[in-house]
Design a protein around this motif. Structure first.
Motif, PDB file in Angstrom:
ATOM      1  N   SER A 171       0.843  -1.185   0.000  1.00 13.66           N
ATOM      2  CA  SER A 171       0.000   0.000   0.000  1.00 13.66           C
ATOM      3  C   SER A 171       0.880   1.237   0.000  1.00 13.66           C
ATOM      4  CB  SER A 171      -0.879   0.019   1.237  1.00 13.66           C
ATOM      5  OG  SER A 171      -1.724  -1.100   1.212  1.00 13.66           O
ATOM      6  N   TYR A 172       0.413   2.250  -0.678  1.00 12.43           N
ATOM      7  CA  TYR A 172       1.208   3.448  -0.840  1.00 12.43           C
ATOM      8  C   TYR A 172       0.366   4.663  -0.535  1.00 12.43           C
ATOM      9  CZ  TYR A 172       4.293   0.185  -3.020  1.00 12.43           C
ATOM     10  OH  TYR A 172       5.098  -0.887  -3.233  1.00 12.43           O
ATOM     11  N   GLY A 173       0.997   5.741  -0.044  1.00  9.94           N
ATOM     12  CA  GLY A 173       0.250   6.942   0.291  1.00  9.94           C
ATOM     13  C   GLY A 173       0.933   8.189  -0.210  1.00  9.94           C
ATOM     14  N   LEU A 174       0.208   9.302  -0.114  1.00  9.01           N
ATOM     15  CA  LEU A 174       0.718  10.594  -0.537  1.00  9.01           C
ATOM     16  C   LEU A 174       0.548  11.602   0.589  1.00  9.01           C
ATOM     17  CD1 LEU A 174      -1.045  10.824  -3.986  1.00  9.01           C
ATOM     18  CD2 LEU A 174       1.343  10.329  -3.597  1.00  9.01           C
ATOM     19  N   ASP A 175       1.496  12.458   0.808  1.00 13.82           N
ATOM     20  CA  ASP A 175       1.408  13.526   1.791  1.00 13.82           C
ATOM     21  C   ASP A 175       2.705  14.322   1.707  1.00 13.82           C
ATOM     22  OD1 ASP A 175       0.696  13.638   5.370  1.00 13.82           O
ATOM     23  OD2 ASP A 175       0.226  15.040   3.786  1.00 13.82           O
ATOM     24  N   ASP A 202      -3.494  -4.994  -7.331  1.00 17.76           N
ATOM     25  CA  ASP A 202      -4.144  -5.297  -6.051  1.00 17.76           C
ATOM     26  C   ASP A 202      -3.652  -4.456  -4.880  1.00 17.76           C
ATOM     27  OD1 ASP A 202      -5.856  -7.351  -7.149  1.00 17.76           O
ATOM     28  OD2 ASP A 202      -4.088  -8.647  -7.186  1.00 17.76           O
ATOM     29  N   ASP A 203      -2.822  -3.454  -5.115  1.00 17.79           N
ATOM     30  CA  ASP A 203      -2.387  -2.566  -4.042  1.00 17.79           C
ATOM     31  C   ASP A 203      -3.469  -1.549  -3.712  1.00 17.79           C
ATOM     32  OD1 ASP A 203       0.103  -3.595  -3.493  1.00 17.79           O
ATOM     33  OD2 ASP A 203       1.212  -2.112  -4.652  1.00 17.79           O
ATOM     34  N   VAL A 204      -3.369  -0.999  -2.507  1.00 14.28           N
ATOM     35  CA  VAL A 204      -4.192   0.123  -2.088  1.00 14.28           C
ATOM     36  C   VAL A 204      -3.312   1.363  -2.148  1.00 14.28           C
ATOM     37  CG1 VAL A 204      -5.460   1.175  -0.181  1.00 14.28           C
ATOM     38  CG2 VAL A 204      -5.598  -1.287  -0.557  1.00 14.28           C
ATOM     39  N   ILE A 224      -7.528  -2.181   5.609  1.00 20.49           N
ATOM     40  CA  ILE A 224      -6.774  -3.148   4.812  1.00 20.49           C
ATOM     41  C   ILE A 224      -6.809  -4.466   5.564  1.00 20.49           C
ATOM     42  CG2 ILE A 224      -4.519  -3.744   3.843  1.00 20.49           C
ATOM     43  CD1 ILE A 224      -3.982  -0.749   3.584  1.00 20.49           C
ATOM     44  N   ASP A 225      -7.321  -5.482   4.902  1.00 17.48           N
ATOM     45  CA  ASP A 225      -7.467  -6.805   5.500  1.00 17.48           C
ATOM     46  C   ASP A 225      -8.213  -6.746   6.833  1.00 17.48           C
ATOM     47  OD1 ASP A 225      -6.069  -7.959   3.352  1.00 17.48           O
ATOM     48  OD2 ASP A 225      -4.137  -7.631   4.349  1.00 17.48           O
ATOM     49  N   GLY A 226      -9.264  -5.901   6.884  1.00 17.27           N
ATOM     50  CA  GLY A 226     -10.103  -5.797   8.069  1.00 17.27           C
ATOM     51  C   GLY A 226      -9.528  -4.949   9.197  1.00 17.27           C
ATOM     52  N   VAL A 227      -8.370  -4.350   8.971  1.00 18.89           N
ATOM     53  CA  VAL A 227      -7.733  -3.520   9.997  1.00 18.89           C
ATOM     54  C   VAL A 227      -7.848  -2.057   9.600  1.00 18.89           C
ATOM     55  CG1 VAL A 227      -5.559  -2.983  11.169  1.00 18.89           C
ATOM     56  CG2 VAL A 227      -6.108  -5.358  10.575  1.00 18.89           C
ATOM     57  N   GLU A 228      -8.356  -1.218  10.526  1.00 20.82           N
ATOM     58  CA  GLU A 228      -8.466   0.215  10.252  1.00 20.82           C
ATOM     59  C   GLU A 228      -7.077   0.847  10.293  1.00 20.82           C
ATOM     60  OE1 GLU A 228     -10.158   4.012  12.569  1.00 20.82           O
ATOM     61  OE2 GLU A 228     -11.683   2.493  12.135  1.00 20.82           O
ATOM     62  N   VAL A 229      -6.702   1.458   9.172  1.00 21.69           N
ATOM     63  CA  VAL A 229      -5.379   2.066   9.051  1.00 21.69           C
ATOM     64  C   VAL A 229      -5.474   3.587   9.182  1.00 21.69           C
ATOM     65  CG1 VAL A 229      -3.385   2.337   7.526  1.00 21.69           C
ATOM     66  CG2 VAL A 229      -4.610   0.165   7.588  1.00 21.69           C
ATOM     67  N   ARG A 262      -7.105  -0.248  -5.453  1.00 21.02           N
ATOM     68  CA  ARG A 262      -8.043   0.655  -4.787  1.00 21.02           C
ATOM     69  C   ARG A 262      -7.344   1.993  -4.619  1.00 21.02           C
ATOM     70  NH1 ARG A 262      -9.141  -1.556   0.802  1.00 21.02           N
ATOM     71  NH2 ARG A 262     -10.265   0.405   1.014  1.00 21.02           N
ATOM     72  N   LEU A 263      -8.021   3.066  -5.051  1.00 18.06           N
ATOM     73  CA  LEU A 263      -7.524   4.423  -4.856  1.00 18.06           C
ATOM     74  C   LEU A 263      -8.444   5.051  -3.828  1.00 18.06           C
ATOM     75  CD1 LEU A 263      -5.477   6.561  -5.782  1.00 18.06           C
ATOM     76  CD2 LEU A 263      -7.165   7.296  -7.473  1.00 18.06           C
TER      77      LEU A 263
END
Length: 181
Positions: free
Chosen positions: A1-5, A31-33, A67-72, A57-58
């Motif tokens: 999974s990757y993010g922006l900030d 399949d990445d978020v 992600i996989d049922g865990v709140e990130v 998923r964007l």
């Protein structure tokens, strides 16, 4: 999974995310978020669109990221995750889906897409003309759009030959044309 900030030493992870969609796109796999944090409250660094791969998923701050049922990341309605294609010349979508998309699922949620030609479209298909063979690419995948605002675009969602599934929920489509398909 990757993010922006906004972060120095960007590696795409939660504590030090990328600052551009291009970096997230280049480092992601099927399949990445890809999570778009609010950043500076504009589409700076996020205004040249992104091409999604199969199953990606964007996700923006407008929904809780699990992600996989865990709140990130908790939903953050006080801030907005903006993306756009306004930084590109010509007719482009902020979110591009691959032209070979049979059976693929794409999810876009919790974002505001502002400006540019289109919010979501199939790559190489954004001009309202067919290719030299006289046909458009067929969209045989599934596109799930939820909690998304698309505003200030000519077309909100453009899928020229829709044979798959388009699910839009809890979203505002405010392009000159909402859906072409």
């Amino acid at each position: 999974s990757y993010g922006l900030d906004a972060c120095i030493g960007k590696n795409g992870h939660e504590n030090c995310p990328f600052t551009t969609l291009a970096d997230a796109e280049a480092s992601s796999d099927s399949d990445d978020v890809i999570y778009v944090k609010p950043g500076d409250g504009t589409s700076t660094g996020q205004d040249e669109g992104i091409a999604l791969q199969a199953g990606q998923r964007l996700v923006g701050a407008g929904v809780t990221l699990e992600i996989d049922g865990v709140e990130v990341e908790e939903v953050n309605l006080a801030e907005v995750s903006y993306i756009s294609s306004a930084g590109l010349e010509g007719l482009h979508a902020a979110i591009l889906l691959p032209s070979s998309n049979d059976g693929m699922t794409f999810t876009v949620e919790g974002l505001t897409i502002q400006g540019g030609y289109a919010g979501v479209g199939i790559e190489d298909e954004l001009l309202p003309v067919s290719d030299s063979s006289g046909s458009f690419s067929v969209f045989n995948g599934t596109l799930n759009v939820s909690n998304v605002i698309i505003e200030g675009t000519s077309v909100a969602i453009i899928l020229q030959d829709l044979h798959g599934t388009l699910n839009v929920s809890d979203s505002e489509l405010d392009g000159a044309t909402d859906v072409v398909g």
